[in-house]
Design an enzyme around this catalytic site. Sequence first.
Site, PDB file in Angstrom:
ATOM      1  N   ARG A  37       0.818  -1.219   0.000  1.00  0.00           N
ATOM      2  CA  ARG A  37       0.000   0.000   0.000  1.00  0.00           C
ATOM      3  C   ARG A  37       0.848   1.264   0.000  1.00  0.00           C
ATOM      4  NH1 ARG A  37      -4.543  -2.462   4.051  1.00  0.00           N
ATOM      5  NH2 ARG A  37      -5.940  -3.152   2.400  1.00  0.00           N
ATOM      6  N   LYS A  70     -18.156 -17.072   1.937  1.00  0.00           N
ATOM      7  CA  LYS A  70     -19.619 -16.955   2.020  1.00  0.00           C
ATOM      8  C   LYS A  70     -20.287 -16.457   0.759  1.00  0.00           C
ATOM      9  CE  LYS A  70     -20.096 -15.965   6.923  1.00  0.00           C
ATOM     10  NZ  LYS A  70     -20.341 -14.823   7.805  1.00  0.00           N
ATOM     11  N   GLY A 107      -8.086  -8.108  -1.090  1.00  0.00           N
ATOM     12  CA  GLY A 107      -8.225  -9.080  -0.014  1.00  0.00           C
ATOM     13  C   GLY A 107      -7.396 -10.326  -0.235  1.00  0.00           C
ATOM     14  N   GLY A 113     -13.354  -4.682  -0.255  1.00  0.00           N
ATOM     15  CA  GLY A 113     -14.750  -4.284  -0.072  1.00  0.00           C
ATOM     16  C   GLY A 113     -15.164  -3.172  -1.021  1.00  0.00           C
TER      17      GLY A 113
HETATM   18  P1  AMP Z   1     -13.630 -14.157   1.692  1.00  0.00           P
HETATM   19  O1  AMP Z   1     -13.153 -13.124   2.663  1.00  0.00           O
HETATM   20  O2  AMP Z   1     -15.096 -14.342   1.656  1.00  0.00           O
HETATM   21  O3  AMP Z   1     -13.011 -13.980   0.324  1.00  0.00           O
HETATM   22  O4  AMP Z   1     -13.121 -15.534   2.251  1.00  0.00           O
HETATM   23  C1  AMP Z   1     -11.790 -15.842   2.417  1.00  0.00           C
HETATM   24  C2  AMP Z   1     -11.673 -16.950   3.385  1.00  0.00           C
HETATM   25  O5  AMP Z   1     -12.405 -18.074   2.914  1.00  0.00           O
HETATM   26  C3  AMP Z   1     -10.252 -17.422   3.574  1.00  0.00           C
HETATM   27  O6  AMP Z   1      -9.844 -17.130   4.878  1.00  0.00           O
HETATM   28  C4  AMP Z   1     -10.334 -18.915   3.330  1.00  0.00           C
HETATM   29  O7  AMP Z   1      -9.620 -19.667   4.288  1.00  0.00           O
HETATM   30  C5  AMP Z   1     -11.809 -19.211   3.455  1.00  0.00           C
HETATM   31  N1  AMP Z   1     -12.193 -20.426   2.726  1.00  0.00           N
HETATM   32  C6  AMP Z   1     -12.057 -20.676   1.425  1.00  0.00           C
HETATM   33  N2  AMP Z   1     -12.443 -21.927   1.142  1.00  0.00           N
HETATM   34  C7  AMP Z   1     -12.823 -22.503   2.297  1.00  0.00           C
HETATM   35  C8  AMP Z   1     -13.295 -23.782   2.664  1.00  0.00           C
HETATM   36  N3  AMP Z   1     -13.450 -24.753   1.767  1.00  0.00           N
HETATM   37  N4  AMP Z   1     -13.594 -24.013   3.966  1.00  0.00           N
HETATM   38  C9  AMP Z   1     -13.416 -23.033   4.876  1.00  0.00           C
HETATM   39  N5  AMP Z   1     -12.967 -21.796   4.590  1.00  0.00           N
HETATM   40  C10 AMP Z   1     -12.668 -21.525   3.339  1.00  0.00           C
END
Ligand code: AMP
Length: 395
Positions: A35, A197, A353, A376
């Site tokens: 950054r 999610k 991210g 975000g």
């Molecule tokens: P996000 O912030 O929604 O992009 O999510 C990122 C996070 O999703 C990371 O910390 C990953 O460890 C988690 N993640 C990705 N795939 C899986 C999975 N199969 N089971 C649990 N966590 C996951």
Amino acid sequence: MRTIDDINFKGKKALIRVDFNVPLNEKYEITDDTRIKAAVPTIKKILDDGGSAILMSHLGRPKGGPEEKFSLKHLVKELSDRFGKEVKFASDCVGSEAESKAAELKEGEILLLENLRFHNEETKGDEAFAKKLSVLGDIYVNDAFGTAHRAHASTSIVAQFFEEKVSGYVMSAELENAEKVLNNPERPFTAIMGGAKISDKILIIEKLLDKVDNLIIGGGMSYTFSKAKGGKIGNSLLEEDKMDLSLELVEKAKAKGVNLILPLDTVEADDFSNDANKKVVKSGEIDDNWEGLDIGPDTIKLFAETVAKSKTVLWNGPMGVFEFPAFAVGTEGIAEAVVQATENGGFSLIGGGDSASAINNLGYGDKVSYVSTGGGALLEYMEGKELPGVKALEN
Ligand code: AMP
């Protein structure tokens, strides 16, 4: 929107909102300077014009008062080394010390202000606080795309007190690249969505269904799709209340002629740890008490083939728990495919991210077209939301 290239800063003091929210280790050393590096061209242009730079940023999430571990003074040495001159520091971002140090700044000099979030007024978007910040400079420059989705005092409210307000190079590049993908993508256009999610990404996924040729869904969110289709997912991540929605997305994709691609196989683990026992199984056939932590080899091949022949690629979210090296293989495979697509002449945008860290950690940061600094903010921009930090520069 005007940019810093529209202004000659000779003799002017620029109040610049940068994003210096960098990770520090326990010795307060910077462990990732991405950054800071990103903000250098903006600061340099202002100094080269004969202006001076007053830098303001947040760092971490202090509780509203000063905290040693969130002090921006830890960045002074790095900045001084980088610019080859002493960077001055004000131990409060507003008030008499900041005001006198700002007033004394000469051509080519830099002043760094203490963490904005040591004042609760910053995140509340307090107008009186924003006014106090505004007296420090002649021209407002916003180069903090990563916080542009927040209506904070320094990212948006402060702009109203300036006649001249412009975007810095980071902000301009972020907006340009997001626009390019959204409005002018060369085809085929493939979006890769991963991460934990569905609920976090549903708006962008729906938006993308109107834009993309291929929509790849991997990572934790793919298990909700699998379960909704009648598969067995063991202890894998599940958003039960999003199962119907996932089936609707599959139908919507079909109706819009989008090729929605879900994993064929998965790497299941008997524990949420790097040392867990693991097995490759078909999607929807995860054993009881096991959980899917990565995409499997057939999926990597399928996803990678699609990505590598795309002319536009947007990637947001890892394909598995990439923080565990044993389950980072899928994310690495996709990163390689994105590099391949770029080498084949395609345009690749990596949403901030975790996908940005994955690309940078693999040393591929320079092998893709653009790595966004704002997770975000980029998602919200792509969802079609108006970002307060961008809007404030337009008025
Ligand atoms: P996000 O912030 O929604 O992009 O999510 C990122 C996070 O999703 C990371 O910390 C990953 O460890 C988690 N993640 C990705 N795939 C899986 C999975 N199969 N089971 C649990 N966590 C996951």
